[in-house]
Design a protein around this motif. Structure first.
Motif, PDB file in Angstrom:
ATOM      1  N   PRO A 259     -41.796 106.475 -62.990  1.00 18.89           N
ATOM      2  CA  PRO A 259     -43.098 106.375 -62.304  1.00 18.89           C
ATOM      3  C   PRO A 259     -43.089 106.689 -60.814  1.00 18.89           C
ATOM      4  N   ASP A 260     -41.971 106.492 -60.118  1.00 16.59           N
ATOM      5  CA  ASP A 260     -41.995 106.757 -58.681  1.00 16.59           C
ATOM      6  C   ASP A 260     -41.168 107.978 -58.283  1.00 16.59           C
ATOM      7  N   MET A 261     -40.976 108.917 -59.223  1.00 16.76           N
ATOM      8  CA  MET A 261     -40.164 110.094 -58.908  1.00 16.76           C
ATOM      9  C   MET A 261     -40.757 110.903 -57.760  1.00 16.76           C
ATOM     10  N   TYR A 262     -42.038 111.245 -57.843  1.00 15.47           N
ATOM     11  CA  TYR A 262     -42.611 112.096 -56.797  1.00 15.47           C
ATOM     12  C   TYR A 262     -42.781 111.352 -55.480  1.00 15.47           C
ATOM     13  N   GLU A 263     -42.978 110.050 -55.537  1.00 15.65           N
ATOM     14  CA  GLU A 263     -43.009 109.265 -54.309  1.00 15.65           C
ATOM     15  C   GLU A 263     -41.659 109.334 -53.594  1.00 15.65           C
ATOM     16  N   LYS A 264     -40.577 109.206 -54.367  1.00 18.55           N
ATOM     17  CA  LYS A 264     -39.240 109.272 -53.786  1.00 18.55           C
ATOM     18  C   LYS A 264     -38.931 110.672 -53.253  1.00 18.55           C
ATOM     19  N   LEU A 265     -39.317 111.703 -53.987  1.00 19.49           N
ATOM     20  CA  LEU A 265     -39.057 113.070 -53.544  1.00 19.49           C
ATOM     21  C   LEU A 265     -39.776 113.360 -52.227  1.00 19.49           C
ATOM     22  N   LEU A 266     -41.032 112.978 -52.131  1.00 14.40           N
ATOM     23  CA  LEU A 266     -41.776 113.206 -50.893  1.00 14.40           C
ATOM     24  C   LEU A 266     -41.195 112.367 -49.760  1.00 14.40           C
ATOM     25  N   TRP A 267     -40.772 111.143 -50.066  1.00 10.77           N
ATOM     26  CA  TRP A 267     -40.117 110.315 -49.061  1.00 10.77           C
ATOM     27  C   TRP A 267     -38.891 111.032 -48.497  1.00 10.77           C
ATOM     28  N   GLY A 268     -38.080 111.630 -49.372  1.00 14.82           N
ATOM     29  CA  GLY A 268     -36.889 112.334 -48.923  1.00 14.82           C
ATOM     30  C   GLY A 268     -37.219 113.507 -48.020  1.00 14.82           C
ATOM     31  N   ILE A 269     -38.246 114.273 -48.380  1.00  9.88           N
ATOM     32  CA  ILE A 269     -38.657 115.425 -47.568  1.00  9.88           C
ATOM     33  C   ILE A 269     -39.062 114.973 -46.175  1.00  9.88           C
ATOM     34  N   ARG A 270     -39.833 113.906 -46.100  1.00  8.27           N
ATOM     35  CA  ARG A 270     -40.310 113.434 -44.802  1.00  8.27           C
ATOM     36  C   ARG A 270     -39.220 112.737 -43.997  1.00  8.27           C
ATOM     37  N   LYS A 271     -38.417 111.942 -44.662  1.00  7.86           N
ATOM     38  CA  LYS A 271     -37.367 111.182 -43.992  1.00  7.86           C
ATOM     39  C   LYS A 271     -36.352 112.101 -43.332  1.00  7.86           C
ATOM     40  N   PHE A 272     -36.003 113.183 -44.012  1.00  3.83           N
ATOM     41  CA  PHE A 272     -34.933 114.048 -43.526  1.00  3.83           C
ATOM     42  C   PHE A 272     -35.443 115.380 -42.973  1.00  3.83           C
ATOM     43  N   HIS A 273     -36.768 115.545 -42.926  1.00  7.65           N
ATOM     44  CA  HIS A 273     -37.394 116.718 -42.302  1.00  7.65           C
ATOM     45  C   HIS A 273     -36.873 118.027 -42.908  1.00  7.65           C
ATOM     46  N   VAL A 274     -36.992 118.109 -44.227  1.00 10.71           N
ATOM     47  CA  VAL A 274     -36.549 119.285 -44.963  1.00 10.71           C
ATOM     48  C   VAL A 274     -37.712 119.800 -45.816  1.00 10.71           C
ATOM     49  N   PRO A 275     -37.667 121.059 -46.237  1.00  8.79           N
ATOM     50  CA  PRO A 275     -38.758 121.605 -47.046  1.00  8.79           C
ATOM     51  C   PRO A 275     -38.642 121.342 -48.543  1.00  8.79           C
ATOM     52  N   ALA A 276     -37.531 120.731 -48.977  1.00  8.39           N
ATOM     53  CA  ALA A 276     -37.311 120.527 -50.410  1.00  8.39           C
ATOM     54  C   ALA A 276     -36.436 119.301 -50.627  1.00  8.39           C
ATOM     55  N   ALA A 277     -36.663 118.643 -51.770  1.00  6.53           N
ATOM     56  CA  ALA A 277     -35.851 117.486 -52.155  1.00  6.53           C
ATOM     57  C   ALA A 277     -35.495 117.597 -53.626  1.00  6.53           C
ATOM     58  N   GLN A 278     -34.375 116.980 -53.975  1.00  9.80           N
ATOM     59  CA  GLN A 278     -33.894 116.978 -55.352  1.00  9.80           C
ATOM     60  C   GLN A 278     -33.566 115.554 -55.774  1.00  9.80           C
ATOM     61  N   ILE A 279     -34.048 115.173 -56.963  1.00 10.87           N
ATOM     62  CA  ILE A 279     -33.736 113.866 -57.543  1.00 10.87           C
ATOM     63  C   ILE A 279     -32.633 114.054 -58.574  1.00 10.87           C
ATOM     64  N   ALA A 280     -31.936 113.003 -58.928  1.00 12.67           N
ATOM     65  CA  ALA A 280     -30.914 113.111 -59.976  1.00 12.67           C
ATOM     66  C   ALA A 280     -31.561 113.049 -61.361  1.00 12.67           C
ATOM     67  N   ARG A 281     -30.822 113.484 -62.367  1.00 11.46           N
ATOM     68  CA  ARG A 281     -31.338 113.495 -63.733  1.00 11.46           C
ATOM     69  C   ARG A 281     -30.291 112.937 -64.691  1.00 11.46           C
ATOM     70  N   ASP A 282     -30.759 112.545 -65.852  1.00 14.40           N
ATOM     71  CA  ASP A 282     -29.837 112.247 -66.936  1.00 14.40           C
ATOM     72  C   ASP A 282     -30.280 113.005 -68.172  1.00 14.40           C
ATOM     73  N   GLU A 283     -29.448 112.981 -69.199  1.00 11.74           N
ATOM     74  CA  GLU A 283     -29.732 113.698 -70.436  1.00 11.74           C
ATOM     75  C   GLU A 283     -29.772 112.707 -71.587  1.00 11.74           C
ATOM     76  N   ARG A 284     -30.734 112.876 -72.490  1.00 10.24           N
ATOM     77  CA  ARG A 284     -30.898 111.959 -73.618  1.00 10.24           C
ATOM     78  C   ARG A 284     -31.020 112.752 -74.913  1.00 10.24           C
TER      79      ARG A 284
END
Length: 331
Positions: free
Chosen positions: A99-124
């Protein structure tokens, strides 16, 4: 709104009745609310197109587009053409997100002043049981220079998936994804890296890849030869040109990647297709033979890689037959 920029989430859809509701509702449930969700129905024939319309009735942020079947790349390109968001993300229609994936991604972009962010993934798997991690998550958020990101991709340690990323829309080129190709995420991300410059990698495994037998390159059966192996070779050559232009310090790593992808092709091609009429096959054998000396001196290729290179350069059909027999005995 500068404090709440619009994020466009693009979902290519094709004959996915069973799993699409879970995917879409994992997006509409995001804690970050300023989303537009584009469902691109790629000529579904099982009623998925109608399901998209019903899901759109549940949430006004969803827009649906219907097109003739043309593959994932074409569907994603259509979504990009209609995207209005300052940032763009992708979700595959059989996957789902926290539920908070995009919130975290946008937080990363703003926090570190970058144009892109990447979240980790798992496989099921199909029983929703976790599989071994393909890409190991970082211990904590960290900014990665794109030369270093390229290095990790070429060493098969990085995550090329666009689905785990949030990127400024203005950085996407026109006709971003290659039509009719697999391994399309790698193709696009390596082209975009020089313009991205740097991105932040986040540790949370909030994107869940669902390995459904029969979807794209997730094929069952050892006799099937997915075109992804040929596409991967072509992408390796494209990456080599980008390295030559922008990251010359990665030349040997890039060469290793090209050899590795060709060996993967040789290890999977059906023996019946190893003939003079197969131009791709003939070209790979010729490449392996011409580059044998360079491969033997490459500091990045493993001893096992070099042994396979030698064997396939000397007797490709014989080695392929032997390899197939070993696999059959181990089945």
């Amino acid at each position: 709104m500068d404090d709440m920029p619009l994020i466009t989430v693009i979902v290519p859809v094709y004959n996915i009745l069973e799993y699409l509701p879970r995917c879409v509702r994992s997006i509409t449930a995001q804690s970050y609310r300023n989303l537009e969700i584009l469902l691109v129905d790629d000529g579904s024939t099982d009623g998925t197109g109608d399901l998209c319309e019903r899901l759109a009735e549940e949430d006004g942020r969803i827009r649906v587009f219907h097109k003739e079947n043309g593959g994932t790349s074409a569907a994603r390109n259509l979504g990009l053409a209609h995207a209005s968001g300052e940032y763009v993300g992708f979700v595959d229609s059989d996957d789902y997100i926290e539920p908070d994936m995009y919130e975290k991604l946008l937080w990363g972009i703003r926090k570190f002043h970058v144009p892109a962010a990447q979240i980790a993934r798992d496989e099921r798997d199909e029983n929703d049981k976790p599989l071994s991690d393909i890409c190991e998550p970082p211990a904590e958020p960290h900014v990665v220079a794109c030369a270093d990101f390229m290095r990790e991709l070429l060493l098969h340690r990085g995550d090329c998936s666009l689905c785990t990323k949030l990127i400024r829309r203005e950085l996407f080129p026109r006709e971003a994804f290659p039509a009719g190709k697999l391994n399309e995420d790698f193709h696009l991300i390596v082209r975009m890296l020089p313009d991205i410059g740097r991105l932040v990698s986040l540790p949370w495994q909030y994107y869940h890849v669902f390995y459904r037998v029969g979807s794209n390159s997730r094929k069952a059966g050892r006799e099937e030869f997915s075109r992804v192996f040929a596409d991967c070779v072509e992408n390796a050559d494209m990456a080599a040109e980008i390295v030559k232009r922008d990251y010359p310090e990665l030349t040997e790593v890039s060469f290793r990647f090209g050899i590795f992808q060709r060996l993967e092709y040789m290890l999977h091609i059906p023996i019946a297709q190893m003939n003079r009429d197969n131009a791709m096959y003939r070209g790979i054998v010729s490449y392996l033979r011409k580059n044998w000396f360079r491969s033997m001196g490459n500091p990045v290729l493993t001893g096992k890689n070099k042994i396979y290179h030698t064997l396939f350069a000397l007797a490709p059909r014989g080695i392929r037959k032997l390899h197939a027999m070993v696999r059959l005995r181990g089945a």
